[in-house]
Enzyme design. Sequence first.
Site, PDB file in Angstrom:
ATOM      1  N   HIS A  26      37.358  35.388  43.131  1.00  0.00           N
ATOM      2  CA  HIS A  26      38.812  35.611  43.235  1.00  0.00           C
ATOM      3  C   HIS A  26      39.603  34.653  42.338  1.00  0.00           C
ATOM      4  O   HIS A  26      40.167  35.070  41.343  1.00  0.00           O
ATOM      5  CB  HIS A  26      39.332  35.561  44.685  1.00  0.00           C
ATOM      6  CG  HIS A  26      38.584  36.444  45.618  1.00  0.00           C
ATOM      7  ND1 HIS A  26      38.459  37.797  45.417  1.00  0.00           N
ATOM      8  CD2 HIS A  26      37.877  36.170  46.761  1.00  0.00           C
ATOM      9  CE1 HIS A  26      37.729  38.316  46.401  1.00  0.00           C
ATOM     10  NE2 HIS A  26      37.358  37.352  47.213  1.00  0.00           N
ATOM     11  N   ASP A  73      32.994  43.472  46.410  1.00  0.00           N
ATOM     12  CA  ASP A  73      33.429  42.665  47.546  1.00  0.00           C
ATOM     13  C   ASP A  73      33.348  43.393  48.891  1.00  0.00           C
ATOM     14  O   ASP A  73      32.271  43.558  49.445  1.00  0.00           O
ATOM     15  CB  ASP A  73      34.854  42.150  47.250  1.00  0.00           C
ATOM     16  CG  ASP A  73      35.313  41.063  48.210  1.00  0.00           C
ATOM     17  OD1 ASP A  73      34.589  40.778  49.171  1.00  0.00           O
ATOM     18  OD2 ASP A  73      36.404  40.498  48.005  1.00  0.00           O
TER      19      ASP A  73
END
Length: 461
Positions: free
Chosen positions: A271, A322
């Site tokens: 991220h 993810d």
Amino acid sequence: MSQRLILERALLPEGWRDDVLVTHAGGVVTAVEVGGEPSPDDERVAGVVVAGVGNLHSHAFQRGFAGLTERRGEGASDHFWTWREEMYRFARTILPEDLEAIAALGQIEMLESGFTGVAEFHYVHHRPDGGAFDDPAEMSAAVVRAAEATGIGLTLLPVFYAHGGFGGRPTGEGQRRFVTDLDGFSRLVEAAAAHVARLPGGRIGIAPHSLRAVGPDELVELVARHGSGPVHIHVAEQTAEVEDCLAATGRRPVDRLMDLVEVGANWCLVHATHVGEAEIARMAAARAVVGLCPITEADLGDGIFPATDFVGCGGRFGVGSDSNVLISLPQELRLLEQSQRLRDRARNRLATPPKSTGRALFDNAVAGGAAALGRGVAGIAVGAPADFVALDAGHPALFGRTADAVLDSWIFAAAGNPVRDVWAGGRPVVRGGRHVARDAVEAGWRATLARIVERESKPFR
Ligand code: NGQ
Ligand code: ZN
């Protein structure tokens, strides 16, 4: 025994080439010859062939509750942290056989979209009541079995998780399946490595979950014990994490991380959404791969990663699926670019001329994915895994397109799936757009979801 493919048109590290003879053995590319002499036994691959991409961040089990968190809850607003409560509720129910079935379907979807490897950031380690399994890597073994069935190249990242927040806050009920101490973690890594060892192309790394869940001394010790392979960590995904980190340490998360340990090219910073200028330059200089997960980041309302600035500093990135709410390599790349366009009100933000936007995105995903998965060589090149993705040149979205425009059309302009055939570790796993084990894996998935629904007293929303 070696096998040979004749690729009609292929993207090599040096660019687009016709009539490429690729030889592979033991799952690895052993020769690449442009205009090599074909023999009758070679398999001819029509269309356009590109390297398979490493999916650098997955939580496989989360595929199982995709689409079930799209209603507003009781509170004033829904956000990452309310989603996380729902996710914990689902994580509490998953048994090893459930994980195997869910992971297998997710991996099939990855392969069918062009991901040939996956870094599985795996943290549901213990029994639902928090007690230990006899084999500490029982849950890891389920992911390994799924990879055996689907053929995806697995880089397993057992997760270390110890705290519920900065300053060593205690973990809650919802986290009890994740928690180990350092020695327990080392035993887990050892046991998981033994399972991974039977997997062709299997690799192992580690994942300290986040600066929230791992204390500073623990982080240093983890890297000292197990830091020679890939090391992945969630960092600076939510503004609350940045604020908590500043309050607890006086530093922003990426700065804090890089002050504590030596972050290098074997690291994947997942991220890194909320980073300042200095942090951007620091991550780029360290050669760390930033693991971007645009579909999940959009789904969870994380924010927009400053990809233009990071690329301007020469930073490396790749993409991951993810939460697996939706699995698609081209859609991850498209959303990454489009998030930058929406923010900047401008076009072609991540193009690096003369490469087109799609080509630049794709090349980064190949190189960043290979690095993050610990695979060494990237692309269709000697020493790289024999991972190839053949696109259907006759697909309406691709027809008549040449060179970089093929990738641009796949990423930005194809509603259907032009991926026709896929090889992972030399094994043909997708034929005619369909994974060879899809029927059996779908049957396992349906049985699993039915079981979970039956087991749960309170249904998922
Ligand atoms: C995870 N997922 O570990 O699955 C996290 C949520 C957390 C994402 N960050 C949990 N997308 O970060 O505490
Ligand atoms: Zn994650």
